[in-house]
Design a protein around this motif. Structure first.
Motif, PDB file in Angstrom:
ATOM      1  N   ALA A  31     -18.194-104.068  54.421  1.00  0.00           N
ATOM      2  CA  ALA A  31     -19.585-103.979  53.961  1.00  0.00           C
ATOM      3  C   ALA A  31     -20.140-102.573  54.166  1.00  0.00           C
ATOM      4  N   SER A  32     -19.814-101.936  55.274  1.00  0.00           N
ATOM      5  CA  SER A  32     -20.273-100.569  55.520  1.00  0.00           C
ATOM      6  C   SER A  32     -19.661 -99.600  54.517  1.00  0.00           C
ATOM      7  N   TRP A  33     -18.397 -99.816  54.160  1.00  0.00           N
ATOM      8  CA  TRP A  33     -17.738 -98.985  53.154  1.00  0.00           C
ATOM      9  C   TRP A  33     -18.427 -99.140  51.797  1.00  0.00           C
ATOM     10  N   ILE A  34     -18.753-100.361  51.436  1.00  0.00           N
ATOM     11  CA  ILE A  34     -19.415-100.603  50.147  1.00  0.00           C
ATOM     12  C   ILE A  34     -20.752 -99.885  50.092  1.00  0.00           C
ATOM     13  N   LEU A  35     -21.540 -99.978  51.148  1.00  0.00           N
ATOM     14  CA  LEU A  35     -22.832 -99.301  51.165  1.00  0.00           C
ATOM     15  C   LEU A  35     -22.676 -97.783  51.141  1.00  0.00           C
ATOM     16  N   GLY A  36     -21.739 -97.263  51.944  1.00  0.00           N
ATOM     17  CA  GLY A  36     -21.543 -95.817  51.981  1.00  0.00           C
ATOM     18  C   GLY A  36     -21.097 -95.237  50.661  1.00  0.00           C
ATOM     19  N   LEU A  37     -20.162 -95.901  49.994  1.00  0.00           N
ATOM     20  CA  LEU A  37     -19.692 -95.414  48.701  1.00  0.00           C
ATOM     21  C   LEU A  37     -20.730 -95.610  47.621  1.00  0.00           C
ATOM     22  N   ASP A  38     -21.516 -96.685  47.711  1.00  0.00           N
ATOM     23  CA  ASP A  38     -22.577 -96.903  46.728  1.00  0.00           C
ATOM     24  C   ASP A  38     -23.634 -95.807  46.830  1.00  0.00           C
ATOM     25  N   ILE A  39     -23.989 -95.413  48.045  1.00  0.00           N
ATOM     26  CA  ILE A  39     -24.945 -94.326  48.223  1.00  0.00           C
ATOM     27  C   ILE A  39     -24.389 -93.023  47.664  1.00  0.00           C
TER      28      ILE A  39
END
Length: 405
Positions: free
Chosen positions: A267-275
């Motif tokens: 989930a942290s990876w998804i948010l970081g890459l989305d940003i």
């Protein structure tokens, strides 16, 4: 809304005392005793008639339940408000539908959320105070709040009506996340490397074509559209540089804390890459899903142990890829379950990256994943989420975007 009318204990006591006093007064030829008995019985009956009449003329308004923020993350405070719906209408008696005879509101909260529930003080002088409480969800998932049970009492406090409001509200609790930064560099118009961040190609260097039905609005070239007077879209196709992938391999018998760490890291990876401006694909539960970051986080929120234990679909991770593998304490990961990262781009040049995080205390699983072509990062089972995200950010090479022009 269903109602149940019932007398309170005090009304039964008063009624019994009144009848008993009346019987004694009759046998003792005592008019005062008979009068007292009549007043007691009359008080109970008059209060009941008045209460039933009031309930039929001024029913309780429907309750509105809201949760903010929704969705939320594990550990994040959520404020839930349960207030009556006020539309400005009044009953035939001139009063609003919500009358100040409600003495108690009982909310239904799922058992896993009870320990993190904290009631707020409500000003009883407010006509539509309702109920306000805070939730601090300790687990990911989707939860149903409600129904609510309201207790209304009569004017003399001798009768009560229990009203059930069947309205509910669903809250979605995303996995716990931590900051995960991805270094992204992009060449500018002169070929120089730009600052950290996700950059689009210059507007003047984009090949455009007429917009066709079904084209993604995010690829509309607004400057050319304004100049030509019709919608124009970018003709260049997305490359691996703006794509990302994250996959989960979680055995059914993996430790619960390790499983939750893996899901939170994804989930942290998804948010970081989305940003950073990447489109992220999520591979878990036997399928690969495409969509927004919110869609992926909701999928992870409701991911069950059985779904997490399904093998990954046989695909090739594209773009910036992160594979998260949890090693079981009793059974090693079969090499056939490990996907091979994309070989379409030169990882050494920094234009693409592939990293596998292995959550185990032994080196066997890390060697198995590394033999499939992944750069591996082994983390012990006691690693926290913040430390895991920091280690991933340090190990992952800067990603250089090379869009076609």
């Amino acid at each position: 809304m269903p109602r149940r009318f019932r007398p309170l204990t005090r009304s039964i006591v008063i009624l019994v005392v009144g009848v008993g006093t009346g019987i004694v007064g009759i046998f003792a030829a005592s008019p005062p005793a008979v009068a007292i008995a009549g007043m007691l019985v009359a008080a109970v009956l008059v209060d009941a008639v008045r209460f039933f009449w009031s309930e039929s003329r001024d029913p309780m308004a429907q309750l509105i339940r809201s949760a903010d923020p929704n969705p939320c993350s594990v550990g994040q405070s959520v404020t839930v408000r349960l207030v009556p719906q006020v539309d400005g209408t009044r009953g035939r008696g001139g009063r609003r539908a919500w009358v100040p005879e409600v003495t108690q509101l009982a909310e239904t909260v799922p058992v896993p959320l009870v320990s993190g529930t904290k009631l707020r003080g409500v000003d009883a002088r407010e006509h539509n105070a309702g109920l306000i409480y805070d939730l601090c969800p300790p687990h990911r998932g989707q939860w149903i709040l409600g129904p609510c049970f309201a207790t209304r009492t009569s004017a003399l406090g001798l009768w009560k009506a229990q009203v059930t409001d069947s309205s509910t509200c669903q809250i979605t609790v995303w996995p716990r996340t931590a900051a995960l930064e991805v270094q992204v560099v992009a060449p500018d118009r002169e070929g120089q490397v730009g600052a950290k961040g996700f950059l689009h190609p210059h507007q003047d260097n984009v090949t455009v074509r007429q917009y066709s039905t079904g084209d993604d609005f995010r690829r509309v070239h607004w400057r050319s559209s304004a100049r030509r007077g019709e919608l124009m879209t970018r003709a260049d196709e997305p490359t691996d540089s703006d794509r990302s992938w994250v996959g989960l391999i979680l055995p059914l018998n993996a430790a619960p804390d390790v499983r939750e760490l893996a899901i939170s890291l994804a989930a942290s990876w998804i948010l970081g890459l989305d940003i950073a401006g990447f489109e992220v694909d999520l591979a878990c539960g036997g399928q690969v899903s495409h969509g927004s970051a919110a869609t992926h986080l909701t999928s992870l929120a409701v991911l069950t142990n059985e779904q997490a234990g399904l093998p990954l679909r046989d695909t090739t991770p594209e773009g910036v890829s992160l594979l998260i593998v949890a090693q079981s304490a009793t059974r090693p990961i079969p090499p056939g379950l490990i996907l091979h990262p994309s070989r379409g781009r030169d990882r050494a040049s920094g234009s693409a990256s592939a990293l596998a995080v292995v959550l185990c205390d032994t080196a066997d699983a890390a060697l198995t994943v590394e033999s499939a072509g992944w750069r591996t990062l082994q983390l012990g089972s006691g690693t926290g989420l913040t430390e895991a995200c920091a280690r991933v950010s340090q190990v992952l090479a800067p990603v250089q975007t090379t869009r076609s022009r």
